[in-house]
Design a protein around this motif. Structure first.
Motif, PDB file in Angstrom:
ATOM      1  N   ASP A  44     -62.005-110.458  63.308  1.00  0.00           N
ATOM      2  CA  ASP A  44     -63.354-109.906  63.410  1.00  0.00           C
ATOM      3  C   ASP A  44     -63.565-108.955  62.227  1.00  0.00           C
ATOM      4  O   ASP A  44     -63.170-107.781  62.288  1.00  0.00           O
ATOM      5  CB  ASP A  44     -63.440-109.167  64.764  1.00  0.00           C
ATOM      6  N   THR A  45     -64.160-109.458  61.139  1.00  0.00           N
ATOM      7  CA  THR A  45     -64.258-108.620  59.941  1.00  0.00           C
ATOM      8  C   THR A  45     -65.240-107.457  60.126  1.00  0.00           C
ATOM      9  O   THR A  45     -65.074-106.404  59.524  1.00  0.00           O
ATOM     10  CB  THR A  45     -64.663-109.442  58.699  1.00  0.00           C
ATOM     11  N   GLY A  46     -66.248-107.644  60.977  1.00  0.00           N
ATOM     12  CA  GLY A  46     -67.197-106.554  61.238  1.00  0.00           C
ATOM     13  C   GLY A  46     -66.491-105.358  61.858  1.00  0.00           C
ATOM     14  O   GLY A  46     -66.803-104.198  61.552  1.00  0.00           O
ATOM     15  N   ALA A  47     -65.510-105.640  62.726  1.00  0.00           N
ATOM     16  CA  ALA A  47     -64.766-104.550  63.377  1.00  0.00           C
ATOM     17  C   ALA A  47     -64.024-103.713  62.329  1.00  0.00           C
ATOM     18  O   ALA A  47     -63.845-102.502  62.508  1.00  0.00           O
ATOM     19  CB  ALA A  47     -63.776-105.126  64.390  1.00  0.00           C
ATOM     20  N   MET A  48     -63.631-104.351  61.228  1.00  0.00           N
ATOM     21  CA  MET A  48     -62.904-103.605  60.194  1.00  0.00           C
ATOM     22  C   MET A  48     -63.847-102.640  59.467  1.00  0.00           C
ATOM     23  O   MET A  48     -63.483-101.506  59.155  1.00  0.00           O
ATOM     24  CB  MET A  48     -62.228-104.582  59.228  1.00  0.00           C
ATOM     25  N   ALA A 111     -73.639 -99.941  58.441  1.00  0.00           N
ATOM     26  CA  ALA A 111     -74.307-100.735  57.393  1.00  0.00           C
ATOM     27  C   ALA A 111     -74.145-100.056  56.029  1.00  0.00           C
ATOM     28  O   ALA A 111     -73.937-100.720  55.011  1.00  0.00           O
ATOM     29  CB  ALA A 111     -75.779-100.922  57.731  1.00  0.00           C
ATOM     30  N   GLU A 112     -74.204 -98.718  56.023  1.00  0.00           N
ATOM     31  CA  GLU A 112     -74.046 -98.006  54.751  1.00  0.00           C
ATOM     32  C   GLU A 112     -72.634 -98.134  54.231  1.00  0.00           C
ATOM     33  O   GLU A 112     -72.398 -98.361  53.052  1.00  0.00           O
ATOM     34  CB  GLU A 112     -74.380 -96.524  54.946  1.00  0.00           C
ATOM     35  N   VAL A 113     -71.672 -97.990  55.137  1.00  0.00           N
ATOM     36  CA  VAL A 113     -70.264 -98.121  54.746  1.00  0.00           C
ATOM     37  C   VAL A 113     -70.020 -99.508  54.156  1.00  0.00           C
ATOM     38  O   VAL A 113     -69.335 -99.668  53.137  1.00  0.00           O
ATOM     39  CB  VAL A 113     -69.346 -97.871  55.976  1.00  0.00           C
ATOM     40  N   ALA A 114     -70.635-100.529  54.796  1.00  0.00           N
ATOM     41  CA  ALA A 114     -70.398-101.921  54.377  1.00  0.00           C
ATOM     42  C   ALA A 114     -71.088-102.254  53.063  1.00  0.00           C
ATOM     43  O   ALA A 114     -70.822-103.301  52.479  1.00  0.00           O
ATOM     44  CB  ALA A 114     -70.870-102.885  55.476  1.00  0.00           C
ATOM     45  N   SER A 115     -71.974-101.361  52.590  1.00  0.00           N
ATOM     46  CA  SER A 115     -72.643-101.667  51.321  1.00  0.00           C
ATOM     47  C   SER A 115     -71.920-101.042  50.124  1.00  0.00           C
ATOM     48  O   SER A 115     -72.322-101.225  48.985  1.00  0.00           O
ATOM     49  CB  SER A 115     -74.098-101.197  51.375  1.00  0.00           C
ATOM     50  N   VAL A 116     -70.827-100.323  50.376  1.00  0.00           N
ATOM     51  CA  VAL A 116     -70.089 -99.658  49.282  1.00  0.00           C
ATOM     52  C   VAL A 116     -69.085-100.653  48.678  1.00  0.00           C
ATOM     53  O   VAL A 116     -68.201-101.170  49.365  1.00  0.00           O
ATOM     54  CB  VAL A 116     -69.363 -98.396  49.816  1.00  0.00           C
ATOM     55  N   ALA A 117     -69.225-100.890  47.362  1.00  0.00           N
ATOM     56  CA  ALA A 117     -68.410-101.929  46.703  1.00  0.00           C
ATOM     57  C   ALA A 117     -66.908-101.688  46.891  1.00  0.00           C
ATOM     58  O   ALA A 117     -66.155-102.613  47.179  1.00  0.00           O
ATOM     59  CB  ALA A 117     -68.753-101.988  45.222  1.00  0.00           C
ATOM     60  N   GLY A 118     -66.465-100.424  46.733  1.00  0.00           N
ATOM     61  CA  GLY A 118     -65.031-100.127  46.835  1.00  0.00           C
ATOM     62  C   GLY A 118     -64.490-100.381  48.233  1.00  0.00           C
ATOM     63  O   GLY A 118     -63.332-100.791  48.404  1.00  0.00           O
ATOM     64  N   VAL A 119     -65.324-100.137  49.244  1.00  0.00           N
ATOM     65  CA  VAL A 119     -64.915-100.407  50.632  1.00  0.00           C
ATOM     66  C   VAL A 119     -64.750-101.919  50.800  1.00  0.00           C
ATOM     67  O   VAL A 119     -63.760-102.402  51.355  1.00  0.00           O
ATOM     68  CB  VAL A 119     -65.961 -99.863  51.637  1.00  0.00           C
ATOM     69  N   ARG A 120     -65.724-102.674  50.296  1.00  0.00           N
ATOM     70  CA  ARG A 120     -65.662-104.137  50.449  1.00  0.00           C
ATOM     71  C   ARG A 120     -64.423-104.702  49.754  1.00  0.00           C
ATOM     72  O   ARG A 120     -63.739-105.549  50.283  1.00  0.00           O
ATOM     73  CB  ARG A 120     -66.929-104.821  49.906  1.00  0.00           C
ATOM     74  N   GLN A 121     -64.165-104.179  48.533  1.00  0.00           N
ATOM     75  CA  GLN A 121     -62.990-104.678  47.805  1.00  0.00           C
ATOM     76  C   GLN A 121     -61.717-104.493  48.620  1.00  0.00           C
ATOM     77  O   GLN A 121     -60.908-105.402  48.763  1.00  0.00           O
ATOM     78  CB  GLN A 121     -62.812-103.880  46.519  1.00  0.00           C
ATOM     79  N   ALA A 122     -61.558-103.287  49.180  1.00  0.00           N
ATOM     80  CA  ALA A 122     -60.330-102.990  49.939  1.00  0.00           C
ATOM     81  C   ALA A 122     -60.239-103.871  51.181  1.00  0.00           C
ATOM     82  O   ALA A 122     -59.182-104.430  51.485  1.00  0.00           O
ATOM     83  CB  ALA A 122     -60.309-101.503  50.330  1.00  0.00           C
ATOM     84  N   LEU A 123     -61.372-104.020  51.900  1.00  0.00           N
ATOM     85  CA  LEU A 123     -61.309-104.788  53.153  1.00  0.00           C
ATOM     86  C   LEU A 123     -61.170-106.290  52.903  1.00  0.00           C
ATOM     87  O   LEU A 123     -60.453-106.976  53.635  1.00  0.00           O
ATOM     88  CB  LEU A 123     -62.522-104.489  54.035  1.00  0.00           C
ATOM     89  N   VAL A 124     -61.814-106.785  51.852  1.00  0.00           N
ATOM     90  CA  VAL A 124     -61.690-108.221  51.549  1.00  0.00           C
ATOM     91  C   VAL A 124     -60.216-108.556  51.274  1.00  0.00           C
ATOM     92  O   VAL A 124     -59.698-109.563  51.753  1.00  0.00           O
ATOM     93  CB  VAL A 124     -62.615-108.635  50.377  1.00  0.00           C
ATOM     94  N   LYS A 125     -59.544-107.665  50.529  1.00  0.00           N
ATOM     95  CA  LYS A 125     -58.115-107.884  50.236  1.00  0.00           C
ATOM     96  C   LYS A 125     -57.307-107.955  51.540  1.00  0.00           C
ATOM     97  O   LYS A 125     -56.491-108.840  51.748  1.00  0.00           O
ATOM     98  CB  LYS A 125     -57.610-106.711  49.386  1.00  0.00           C
ATOM     99  N   MET A 126     -57.589-107.006  52.441  1.00  0.00           N
ATOM    100  CA  MET A 126     -56.871-106.991  53.741  1.00  0.00           C
ATOM    101  C   MET A 126     -57.172-108.262  54.533  1.00  0.00           C
ATOM    102  O   MET A 126     -56.291-108.850  55.148  1.00  0.00           O
ATOM    103  CB  MET A 126     -57.354-105.817  54.601  1.00  0.00           C
ATOM    104  N   GLN A 127     -58.455-108.653  54.526  1.00  0.00           N
ATOM    105  CA  GLN A 127     -58.874-109.827  55.317  1.00  0.00           C
ATOM    106  C   GLN A 127     -58.205-111.088  54.778  1.00  0.00           C
ATOM    107  O   GLN A 127     -57.754-111.936  55.541  1.00  0.00           O
ATOM    108  CB  GLN A 127     -60.412-109.941  55.279  1.00  0.00           C
ATOM    109  N   GLN A 128     -58.108-111.164  53.448  1.00  0.00           N
ATOM    110  CA  GLN A 128     -57.443-112.345  52.861  1.00  0.00           C
ATOM    111  C   GLN A 128     -55.967-112.367  53.222  1.00  0.00           C
ATOM    112  O   GLN A 128     -55.412-113.413  53.531  1.00  0.00           O
ATOM    113  CB  GLN A 128     -57.614-112.329  51.330  1.00  0.00           C
TER     114      GLN A 128
END
Ligand code: DC
Length: 237
Positions: A44-48, A111-128
């Protein structure tokens, strides 16, 4: 233990099924049910994103401190724990945050947290890396476009805004809260706009995703449709 309906266990390459779509379409319920049917891991990526919003709130990191938010995300230890009854818990820095991340306060911040590029980069790496060694069903907004672009099966689950709002109303009622249908529709339209127009990983179907409109389908029918797509080895060509 549920018998998987489709036998994938002998597959050596991890099988990835992504389910993206707008808020309220029922992605997580459908993804969870499909994962249970197939004996796949559900992510559940939204939960992250919600867990990072919870951390920010707890550590007083403000929404305009993008580097602080990115650091929190990069250092976060986020795990999913499945118990035999099928309930999935989310553990963030050793704390069970399963219920806390669903609070109205976190829903407003995320929604604000999810729009921050650095947050997305870190979570995408974890999700992968979470998806690397297992057969998975992953739901989110960018699972098929950014996180797992090579996923074998990609579904974009959608429904009319009115139907999604009606489903959300039922949840709100179950939680003992009240909101008018017009208000829920208005909030949902705002959220759709934010999700579709943000510069980082906006909500769009992957080019090879199958669009599944579940406006007139029950949960069971939607799950059956997804399983049919997987069983048929169907991909958009
Ligand atoms: O699906 P949800 O409501 O739990 O998602 C929480 C927030 O995270 C929502 O604002 C959309 C965002 N999100 C995202 O940007 N990318 C994802 N892969 C999953 C969720």
């Amino acid at each position: 233990m549920l018998q998987p309906e489709i036998e994938f266990l002998k597959e050596e390459t991890p099988i990835q099924i992504t389910i993206d779509g707008p808020a309220g379409a029922g992605k997580s319920t459908v993804a969870k049910a499909v994962a249970a049917k197939l004996n796949f891991v559900y992510i559940d990526t939204g939960a992250m994103y919600r867990a990072v919003a919870w951390l920010a709130d707890r550590h007083d990191v403000t929404m305009d401190d993008h580097s602080g938010l990115a650091k929190l995300a990069a250092k976060a230890d986020i795990r999913f724990e499945n118990n035999p009854s099928g309930v999935q818990k989310i553990i963030c820095n050793h704390i069970d945050v399963t219920d806390m991340i669903r609070s109205p306060r976190i829903s407003r911040l995320v929604a604000e947290v999810a729009s921050v590029a650095g947050v997305r980069q870190a979570l995408v790496k974890m999700q992968q890396s979470l998806a690397a060694d297992h057969h998975v069903v992953m739901d989110g907004r960018d699972a098929g476009t950014v996180i797992l672009p090579k996923a074998q099966y990609k579904i974009f689950l959608t429904a009319t805004v009115e139907e999604r709002a009606r489903r959300r109303m039922a949840q709100i009622k179950d939680q003992g809260q009240s909101q008018s249908l017009d208000e829920v529709i208005r909030d949902m339209k705002i959220r759709d706009y934010q999700d579709e127009h943000r510069s980082n990983s906006p909500l769009i179907p992957a080019e090879d995703a199958i669009i599944l409109d579940c406006t007139n389908l029950s949960l069971d029918e939607t799950v059956a449709e997804v399983l049919k797509i997987v069983q048929a080895g169907k991909k958009k060509t």
